[in-house]
Design a protein around this motif. Structure first.
Motif, PDB file in Angstrom:
ATOM      1  N   TYR A  29       0.848  -1.361   0.087  1.00  0.00           N
ATOM      2  CA  TYR A  29       0.112  -0.201  -0.020  1.00  0.00           C
ATOM      3  C   TYR A  29       0.896   1.369   0.071  1.00  0.00           C
ATOM      4  N   TYR A  30       1.729   1.286   1.000  1.00  0.00           N
ATOM      5  CA  TYR A  30       2.323   2.631   0.977  1.00  0.00           C
ATOM      6  C   TYR A  30       3.552   2.665  -0.035  1.00  0.00           C
ATOM      7  N   ARG A  33       1.861   3.959  -3.185  1.00  0.00           N
ATOM      8  CA  ARG A  33       1.420   5.337  -2.808  1.00  0.00           C
ATOM      9  C   ARG A  33       2.777   6.028  -2.913  1.00  0.00           C
ATOM     10  N   PHE A  36       2.708   6.767  -6.748  1.00  0.00           N
ATOM     11  CA  PHE A  36       1.610   6.885  -7.377  1.00  0.00           C
ATOM     12  C   PHE A  36       1.769   8.498  -8.190  1.00  0.00           C
ATOM     13  N   TYR A  60      -5.038  11.036  -6.840  1.00  0.00           N
ATOM     14  CA  TYR A  60      -4.429  10.495  -5.663  1.00  0.00           C
ATOM     15  C   TYR A  60      -5.433  10.709  -4.545  1.00  0.00           C
ATOM     16  N   THR A  64      -7.104   7.588  -2.173  1.00  0.00           N
ATOM     17  CA  THR A  64      -7.031   7.871  -0.764  1.00  0.00           C
ATOM     18  C   THR A  64      -8.238   7.727   0.035  1.00  0.00           C
TER      19      THR A  64
END
Length: 187
Positions: A29-30, A33, A36, A60, A64
């Protein structure tokens, strides 16, 4: 329960399975991100989409926002229909497919990948923590320590994901950065 059969440092072995599952999910996930927006704004000649910064940040923001909204639906579905464990497995599978789709670096698969990540996260995220709690009897003095161990996995995964996927995406290839997130999500 099946988790309480064997222990490590007094905790069920299942806690450590959940620790690593959550760690790799947070890694993916991170890690994704971290690259991204960078991928979206990078010029086409350098392998990105060449979008305007404002458009990339809107995407983005939507991503999120929906990642934080869909766990309401995923928790409901797990409570009523799927069960926590099934929801986690289905969510992990959808997120793995989502990361794989991102690695193709073309707009249709990018959109598909983002959608799969949102839905998968909605199933996965709200259903890990209750599984940790179910491993311990009510009032167990080990329960607080179990959550501490579990959340150490969250932090470790976030740190490693940002460092590794960020490095790979910016310095090697965007596909490899997105792909690494997917490989570790599958793992």
């Amino acid at each position: 329960s099946e988790y309480n059969q064997k222990t490590i440092i007094g905790h069920p072995v299942g806690l450590f399975v959940l620790f690593f599952t959550e760690m790799w999910e947070r890694f993916s996930y991170y890690g994704m991100r971290a690259i991204f927006v960078l991928f979206l704004v990078t010029q086409i000649s350098d392998g990105g989409f060449g979008w305007e910064r404002s458009t990339a940040l809107q995407w983005y923001g939507w991503y999120t926002g929906l990642v934080y909204l869909t766990p309401l639906i995923g928790g409901y579905l797990a409570d009523r229909y799927l069960g926590y464990r099934n929801a986690v497995v289905y969510g992990a599978l959808l997120m793995t497919l989502g990361h794989a789709a991102l690695a193709f670096e073309i707009l249709p698969t990018f959109i598909l990948g983002i959608g799969l990540l949102i839905v998968g996260n909605g199933l996965f995220k709200p259903n890990m923590t209750p599984i940790v709690g179910q491993m311990y009897p009510e009032g167990s003095p080990l329960k607080d320590g179990a959550y501490t161990i579990f959340y150490m996995g969250v932090n470790a995964g976030a740190f490693l994901g940002i460092a590794i996927c960020g490095y790979l995406g910016e310095n090697v290839s965007w596909s490899l950065g997105f792909g690494a997130a997917g490989v570790f999500m599958f793992f």
